[in-house]
Design a protein around this motif. Structure first.
Motif, PDB file in Angstrom:
ATOM      1  N   ALA A  75       0.831  -1.207   0.000  1.00 49.11           N
ATOM      2  CA  ALA A  75       0.000   0.000   0.000  1.00 49.11           C
ATOM      3  C   ALA A  75       0.866   1.257   0.000  1.00 49.11           C
ATOM      4  CB  ALA A  75      -0.932  -0.004   1.217  1.00 49.11           C
ATOM      5  N   ILE A  76       1.963   1.235   0.752  1.00 45.98           N
ATOM      6  CA  ILE A  76       2.873   2.387   0.786  1.00 45.98           C
ATOM      7  C   ILE A  76       3.518   2.610  -0.582  1.00 45.98           C
ATOM      8  CG2 ILE A  76       5.042   3.237   1.763  1.00 45.98           C
ATOM      9  CD1 ILE A  76       4.235   1.794   4.379  1.00 45.98           C
ATOM     10  N   ILE A  77       4.010   1.521  -1.191  1.00 45.48           N
ATOM     11  CA  ILE A  77       4.660   1.632  -2.505  1.00 45.48           C
ATOM     12  C   ILE A  77       3.685   2.167  -3.546  1.00 45.48           C
ATOM     13  CG2 ILE A  77       5.712   0.317  -4.393  1.00 45.48           C
ATOM     14  CD1 ILE A  77       6.809  -1.588  -2.190  1.00 45.48           C
ATOM     15  N   HIS A  78       2.451   1.659  -3.509  1.00 44.36           N
ATOM     16  CA  HIS A  78       1.443   2.112  -4.471  1.00 44.36           C
ATOM     17  C   HIS A  78       1.181   3.610  -4.309  1.00 44.36           C
ATOM     18  CE1 HIS A  78      -2.681   1.159  -6.526  1.00 44.36           C
ATOM     19  NE2 HIS A  78      -1.956   2.038  -7.190  1.00 44.36           N
ATOM     20  N   GLN A  79       1.052   4.049  -3.068  1.00 47.37           N
ATOM     21  CA  GLN A  79       0.804   5.471  -2.806  1.00 47.37           C
ATOM     22  C   GLN A  79       1.993   6.326  -3.260  1.00 47.37           C
ATOM     23  OE1 GLN A  79      -2.027   6.702  -1.831  1.00 47.37           O
ATOM     24  NE2 GLN A  79      -1.329   8.830  -1.773  1.00 47.37           N
ATOM     25  N   VAL A  80       3.207   5.850  -3.010  1.00 46.70           N
ATOM     26  CA  VAL A  80       4.398   6.598  -3.411  1.00 46.70           C
ATOM     27  C   VAL A  80       4.465   6.723  -4.944  1.00 46.70           C
ATOM     28  CG1 VAL A  80       6.926   6.525  -3.499  1.00 46.70           C
ATOM     29  CG2 VAL A  80       5.733   6.069  -1.354  1.00 46.70           C
ATOM     30  N   CYS A  81       4.137   5.647  -5.654  1.00 48.93           N
ATOM     31  CA  CYS A  81       4.131   5.703  -7.118  1.00 48.93           C
ATOM     32  C   CYS A  81       3.157   6.764  -7.622  1.00 48.93           C
ATOM     33  CB  CYS A  81       3.766   4.337  -7.698  1.00 48.93           C
ATOM     34  SG  CYS A  81       5.059   3.084  -7.558  1.00 48.93           S
ATOM     35  N   ASN A 116      -2.150  -5.907  -9.167  1.00 45.65           N
ATOM     36  CA  ASN A 116      -3.365  -5.646  -9.945  1.00 45.65           C
ATOM     37  C   ASN A 116      -3.101  -4.587 -11.016  1.00 45.65           C
ATOM     38  OD1 ASN A 116      -3.818  -2.950  -8.849  1.00 45.65           O
ATOM     39  ND2 ASN A 116      -4.569  -3.933  -6.984  1.00 45.65           N
ATOM     40  N   ILE A 117      -4.035  -4.433 -11.934  1.00 43.00           N
ATOM     41  CA  ILE A 117      -3.826  -3.576 -13.103  1.00 43.00           C
ATOM     42  C   ILE A 117      -3.586  -2.122 -12.707  1.00 43.00           C
ATOM     43  CG2 ILE A 117      -4.934  -2.601 -15.152  1.00 43.00           C
ATOM     44  CD1 ILE A 117      -3.865  -5.396 -15.534  1.00 43.00           C
ATOM     45  N   GLU A 118      -4.373  -1.591 -11.777  1.00 42.42           N
ATOM     46  CA  GLU A 118      -4.196  -0.192 -11.380  1.00 42.42           C
ATOM     47  C   GLU A 118      -2.798   0.031 -10.797  1.00 42.42           C
ATOM     48  OE1 GLU A 118      -5.986   3.176  -8.304  1.00 42.42           O
ATOM     49  OE2 GLU A 118      -6.820   1.144  -8.317  1.00 42.42           O
ATOM     50  N   PHE A 119      -2.347  -0.904  -9.966  1.00 39.78           N
ATOM     51  CA  PHE A 119      -1.018  -0.800  -9.356  1.00 39.78           C
ATOM     52  C   PHE A 119       0.054  -0.870 -10.436  1.00 39.78           C
ATOM     53  CE2 PHE A 119       1.510  -2.460  -5.395  1.00 39.78           C
ATOM     54  CZ  PHE A 119       2.423  -1.422  -5.560  1.00 39.78           C
TER      55      PHE A 119
END
Length: 277
Positions: free
Chosen positions: A8-14, A203-206
């Motif tokens: 979740a942190i990595i996704h938010q940082v991206c 997942n696709i969004e990530f």
């Protein structure tokens, strides 16, 4: 820290990297910026009035859940498509990320914002100019792409077929000298951001957010480092310069391509082009 928390942190940082850097390192070019890009291609690839090289890259995925064959491409793996336009410093000018892997490059491009703006002439592209001193014939600024794309006044592709005249082979060689900048850009990006060496198991969004972050970070590093590799671009022989195409080139675009062909075979010839074809 648990895996889900880290993810979740990595996704938010991206997402934040893309949001904060996009307008800094990948904003839509002004007319002055297009002219600067054109000078880079004329100097480095010997292709005047070129404002970018366009192509698509398949980003490998683990089969997304409940997606059927939408992401299964002609190369026989699952992917989403990164469609991109680059300059002669291997920086992205524009990207479109997330199309289904099964879709063709031409179909993806026709659904993109870049295609729409090209058709509507809202990209701030400079007016046509002569490429020969004291010549009254003006040629438009063009994007170079491979044979998968359709011809437009501002989009050139190589001549198709195997039985080409000498002049057309010269054009295809010179066209490819400029077009392979986008292939080199993808190669530099993939080797810098090693996560792209394996399928993305998210997942696709990530996955889309990872690729977006990589694209703007790639530009950031290129601009910061200022590296260039002109010495490797001019003398290497190119293969597979011709291929079959379907459809009919529109008359205006075909006339533009013929004028570039005549220039490359006459005033704009370079000393090694004849032995390279």
């Amino acid at each position: 820290m648990g895996k889900s928390t880290a993810a979740a942190i990595i996704h938010q940082v991206c997402k934040v990297i893309w949001r904060k850097l996009k307008n800094i390192v990948m904003s839509q070019p002004t007319k002055e910026k297009w002219l600067e890009i054109s000078k880079g291609f004329e100097q480095n690839a010997k292709f005047p009035n070129c404002i970018g090289a366009l192509d698509g890259k398949h980003i490998r995925l683990i089969h997304p859940q409940n997606s059927g064959s939408l992401y299964y491409n002609y190369k026989h793996f699952f992917s989403l498509v990164l469609m991109a336009l680059c300059d002669s410093n291997y920086c992205f000018i524009w990207v479109d990320i997330g199309a289904y892997g099964k879709n063709s490059d031409s179909g993806i491009f026709k659904e993109s914002s870049l295609y729409t703006k090209l058709i509507e002439k809202t990209l701030n592209i400079p007016e046509p100019r002569p490429i020969i001193d004291n010549d009254e014939i003006k040629l438009p600024y063009v994007i170079v792409a491979d044979e998968a794309f359709g011809m437009l006044e501002n989009l050139m592709r190589p001549f198709g077929g195997n039985l080409l005249s000498h002049e057309k082979k010269i054009y295809n060689y010179r066209h490819t000298l400029a077009r392979r900048y986008i292939e080199c850009t993808f190669g530099i990006m993939t080797n810098k951001w090693r996560i792209l060496h394996r399928p993305l198991d998210v997942n696709i969004e990530f996955a889309q957010d990872i690729v977006k972050a990589i694209c703007v970070l790639h530009n950031y590093v290129r601009i910061r480092d200022g590296n260039s590799y002109e010495e490797t671009l001019f003398t290497a022989p190119l293969s597979n310069l011709t291929s079959s195409t379907t459809g009919r080139a529109i008359r205006v675009a075909e006339n533009v391509r013929v004028k570039f062909m005549n220039y490359f075979n006459n005033e704009g010839s370079i000393e090694w082009q004849n032995r390279m074809i």
